[in-house]
Design a protein around this motif. Sequence first.
Motif, PDB file in Angstrom:
ATOM      1  N   ILE A   1       8.686   4.606 -13.677  1.00  0.00           N
ATOM      2  CA  ILE A   1       8.008   3.945 -12.546  1.00  0.00           C
ATOM      3  C   ILE A   1       6.548   3.647 -12.885  1.00  0.00           C
ATOM      4  O   ILE A   1       6.031   2.562 -12.598  1.00  0.00           O
ATOM      5  N   ILE A   2       5.882   4.607 -13.522  1.00  0.00           N
ATOM      6  CA  ILE A   2       4.469   4.392 -13.869  1.00  0.00           C
ATOM      7  C   ILE A   2       4.332   3.177 -14.790  1.00  0.00           C
ATOM      8  O   ILE A   2       3.505   2.281 -14.554  1.00  0.00           O
ATOM      9  N   VAL A   3       5.174   3.127 -15.810  1.00  0.00           N
ATOM     10  CA  VAL A   3       5.099   2.028 -16.773  1.00  0.00           C
ATOM     11  C   VAL A   3       5.451   0.704 -16.095  1.00  0.00           C
ATOM     12  O   VAL A   3       4.740  -0.302 -16.235  1.00  0.00           O
ATOM     13  N   ALA A   4       6.539   0.726 -15.306  1.00  0.00           N
ATOM     14  CA  ALA A   4       6.979  -0.509 -14.654  1.00  0.00           C
ATOM     15  C   ALA A   4       5.912  -1.024 -13.703  1.00  0.00           C
ATOM     16  O   ALA A   4       5.597  -2.221 -13.679  1.00  0.00           O
ATOM     17  N   LEU A   5       5.322  -0.105 -12.936  1.00  0.00           N
ATOM     18  CA  LEU A   5       4.312  -0.511 -11.962  1.00  0.00           C
ATOM     19  C   LEU A   5       3.063  -1.041 -12.663  1.00  0.00           C
ATOM     20  O   LEU A   5       2.451  -2.019 -12.227  1.00  0.00           O
TER      21      LEU A   5
ATOM     22  N   LYS B   1      -3.326  -3.398 -12.066  1.00  0.00           N
ATOM     23  CA  LYS B   1      -4.189  -3.206 -10.892  1.00  0.00           C
ATOM     24  C   LYS B   1      -3.901  -1.872 -10.201  1.00  0.00           C
ATOM     25  O   LYS B   1      -4.789  -1.286  -9.582  1.00  0.00           O
ATOM     26  N   ALA B   2      -2.652  -1.409 -10.300  1.00  0.00           N
ATOM     27  CA  ALA B   2      -2.297  -0.155  -9.636  1.00  0.00           C
ATOM     28  C   ALA B   2      -3.055   1.028 -10.213  1.00  0.00           C
ATOM     29  O   ALA B   2      -3.165   2.066  -9.579  1.00  0.00           O
TER      30      ALA B   2
ATOM     31  N   ASN C   1       3.432   2.513  -2.353  1.00  0.00           N
ATOM     32  CA  ASN C   1       2.204   1.733  -2.414  1.00  0.00           C
ATOM     33  C   ASN C   1       2.346   0.435  -3.199  1.00  0.00           C
ATOM     34  O   ASN C   1       1.422  -0.376  -3.203  1.00  0.00           O
ATOM     35  N   ALA C   2       3.464   0.263  -3.881  1.00  0.00           N
ATOM     36  CA  ALA C   2       3.589  -0.847  -4.837  1.00  0.00           C
ATOM     37  C   ALA C   2       3.327  -2.195  -4.196  1.00  0.00           C
ATOM     38  O   ALA C   2       2.767  -3.099  -4.829  1.00  0.00           O
ATOM     39  N   VAL C   3       3.690  -2.318  -2.933  1.00  0.00           N
ATOM     40  CA  VAL C   3       3.550  -3.606  -2.260  1.00  0.00           C
ATOM     41  C   VAL C   3       2.095  -4.089  -2.232  1.00  0.00           C
ATOM     42  O   VAL C   3       1.816  -5.286  -2.248  1.00  0.00           O
ATOM     43  N   PHE C   4       1.161  -3.136  -2.219  1.00  0.00           N
ATOM     44  CA  PHE C   4      -0.250  -3.540  -2.186  1.00  0.00           C
ATOM     45  C   PHE C   4      -0.707  -4.132  -3.522  1.00  0.00           C
ATOM     46  O   PHE C   4      -1.685  -4.847  -3.588  1.00  0.00           O
ATOM     47  N   PHE C   5      -0.019  -3.775  -4.565  1.00  0.00           N
ATOM     48  CA  PHE C   5      -0.436  -4.235  -5.893  1.00  0.00           C
ATOM     49  C   PHE C   5       0.400  -5.407  -6.388  1.00  0.00           C
ATOM     50  O   PHE C   5       0.011  -6.112  -7.296  1.00  0.00           O
TER      51      PHE C   5
ATOM     52  N   GLY D   1       7.818  -5.276   1.342  1.00  0.00           N
ATOM     53  CA  GLY D   1       7.580  -3.839   1.432  1.00  0.00           C
ATOM     54  C   GLY D   1       8.829  -3.022   1.738  1.00  0.00           C
ATOM     55  O   GLY D   1       8.921  -1.841   1.393  1.00  0.00           O
ATOM     56  N   ALA D   2       9.797  -3.637   2.375  1.00  0.00           N
ATOM     57  CA  ALA D   2      11.004  -2.900   2.741  1.00  0.00           C
ATOM     58  C   ALA D   2      11.821  -2.490   1.514  1.00  0.00           C
ATOM     59  O   ALA D   2      12.681  -1.616   1.595  1.00  0.00           O
ATOM     60  N   TRP D   3      11.540  -3.134   0.377  1.00  0.00           N
ATOM     61  CA  TRP D   3      12.239  -2.716  -0.838  1.00  0.00           C
ATOM     62  C   TRP D   3      11.975  -1.249  -1.165  1.00  0.00           C
ATOM     63  O   TRP D   3      12.784  -0.608  -1.827  1.00  0.00           O
ATOM     64  N   PHE D   4      10.863  -0.733  -0.674  1.00  0.00           N
ATOM     65  CA  PHE D   4      10.549   0.675  -0.891  1.00  0.00           C
ATOM     66  C   PHE D   4      11.677   1.564  -0.388  1.00  0.00           C
ATOM     67  O   PHE D   4      12.121   2.496  -1.058  1.00  0.00           O
TER      68      PHE D   4
END
Lengths: 370, 256
Positions: free
Chosen positions: A34-38, A45-46, A331-335, A341-344
């Motif tokens: 997740i860290i790498v993907a994000l 930016k994340a 938080n991914a949606v902000f970046f 956001g519902a994908w969360f």
Amino acid sequence: MSDRSESDRLVKESRFERLIRRPEIGSFIVMIVIIVALAFASDFKAFNALGLKNNIAIIAQYGIIATGAAALMIAGEFDLSIGSMIGFAGMSMAMMLKWGLPFGLGEATPMSAFFLTLIMTLGIGWLIGTIVVRSGLSSFIVTLAFLFLMRGVTEVSFRVINKSTQISGLQDFKETSWFADILGGRVFGWFYDIWFALGGNLNRRGEQWVDGFDARFMWWLIIVGVAWFIMGRTQLGNWIYATGDDKEAARANGVPIDRVKVGLFMFTAFCATMFAACQVFDTNTSDAAKGNLMELFAIAIAVVGGTLMTGGFGSIIGVAFGAITVGLVANAVFFIPSIDGAWFRVFLGAILLAAVFANERIRKRITGGI
Amino acid sequence: MATPYLCVEKLVKKFGPFTALGGVDLEVYPGEVHALLGDNGAGKSTLIKTLAGVHQPTSGQIYIEGNPVTFRSPRDASAAGIGTVYQDLALNQLMSVTRNFFMGRELKSSFGRLRMNEMNQIAHDEMLKIGIDFSDPTQTVGTMSGGQRQTLAIARAIYFGARVLILDEPTSALGQKQQMGVLKTIKRVRKRGDIAVIFITHNEIHSQLVADRYTFLALGQVIGAGTKESLAHDEIRRLMAGGAEMRDLEQELAEV
């Protein structure tokens, strides 16, 4: 008869085999992915100065309550009242700060508001735990009752005393009280100072951009550190695992399982109170709906972190990895503004299901498939 | 004759209108294996639970080294040197051998920290003494065989001061070879000479392999007792069947 004995069949494992048997291994791998993907999806930016601060703020929030939920789940019980406890604690502190201490005890300070609230929440945690161990009822149903009960009490108290279910515009206690500052202020400023000194952490005008993490980051680290030490290294930790694994076996060996459970219900109440305190003193607001659904996030993160639903197995560090994973995705949606956001929730549901299956496999492996 | 370590006189235990034990006498000597035999419902479990402090007797007296004692809780019995290994063994599968060995009686230093290395060493050594070399005490109990688990539970009871070791059907639910392993363990415990073993079993052959003394229970009463020498094989078999003649049982079976 041959010289071979039964114990010969159990070979000592290599270091690698031990590593992949650890309960936190699954959540660790997912976290790295997740860290790498994000990082790539958000064009890094994340993890810039502000992104890191904001991500860690939510990770710490999740992490604080998930640690409590996980410790309790390892002992074989659930607490569905965490979310309502957050709302209750936040309401309690904010109302004392706005309207003064109860029973005409005068003006509240952040410290007196916090500790009076903590006494109440620990008392409620004790009550929940006592009801569960005395009645032998499922903690699921007892804490579900408290979920409704406390949310209701929170709302009613707000309306009766405050005439509104929100409090905003409290004075910024951080400026006058060191106690409010350690709960709601900034910590680890040196990290951003060094980053700035190294030429990063700049805003558009070329000044230092971010000056520290939210204080809850520190509280999360403290809670995880203490919980990790207790669970793995102490007698109490041994008792907690034993209680969740086979409580009759634990009882037969003299483990005070009822006291262990009641203590852990108080611990989840403590975690919920810390969550609320950090929020109240950070934002100087409170709201009757605060903490809604948090009990379910806490349980989901505990499971993603490798905690068994049936108790007796789990890792505090694994749960910290789980909190990082879920927090980042939340938080991914902000970046990555292009995603919905519902994908969360879709992600959380999927990863939860995968984690349950993975945990079951791990359980089978450590018990030799029995 | 040496004095018995544990002596039970006219023990009665009633559950409401039901008499589970109707005046049971029992003597247990150190260095001996005392086989307690009887059919299902004979009162074996009630007797050992009374000895272990789980139940309080309705009447009758328990003596330890000649002194009358009253057990109010399993902790009392355990402090008096009675170690019980139940059928379920009271082991936690997901936890390591060492953590199970010391469960509830952990060795700790300041802040309740566990002295893990020392505990690993003791668990390993104690299990080696009664026969299994368990190379890695950090393995989970779930990976052990039934016989090894039995040994762990026995080693634990002995290490924590059991003078009377009550084994509740330790050979049931095990394969042949593991059963023999457990019997070997019992023999090793007997050889120490300072521990009395109460061996509860359904299996007459197992009892004959290790027991020095017998007590037969049926419907809550002792229907026969004595040393191995004083009881003939046929007698043992007859008493095992609750006093009925084996021939009669065979007859009954044939008629069906």
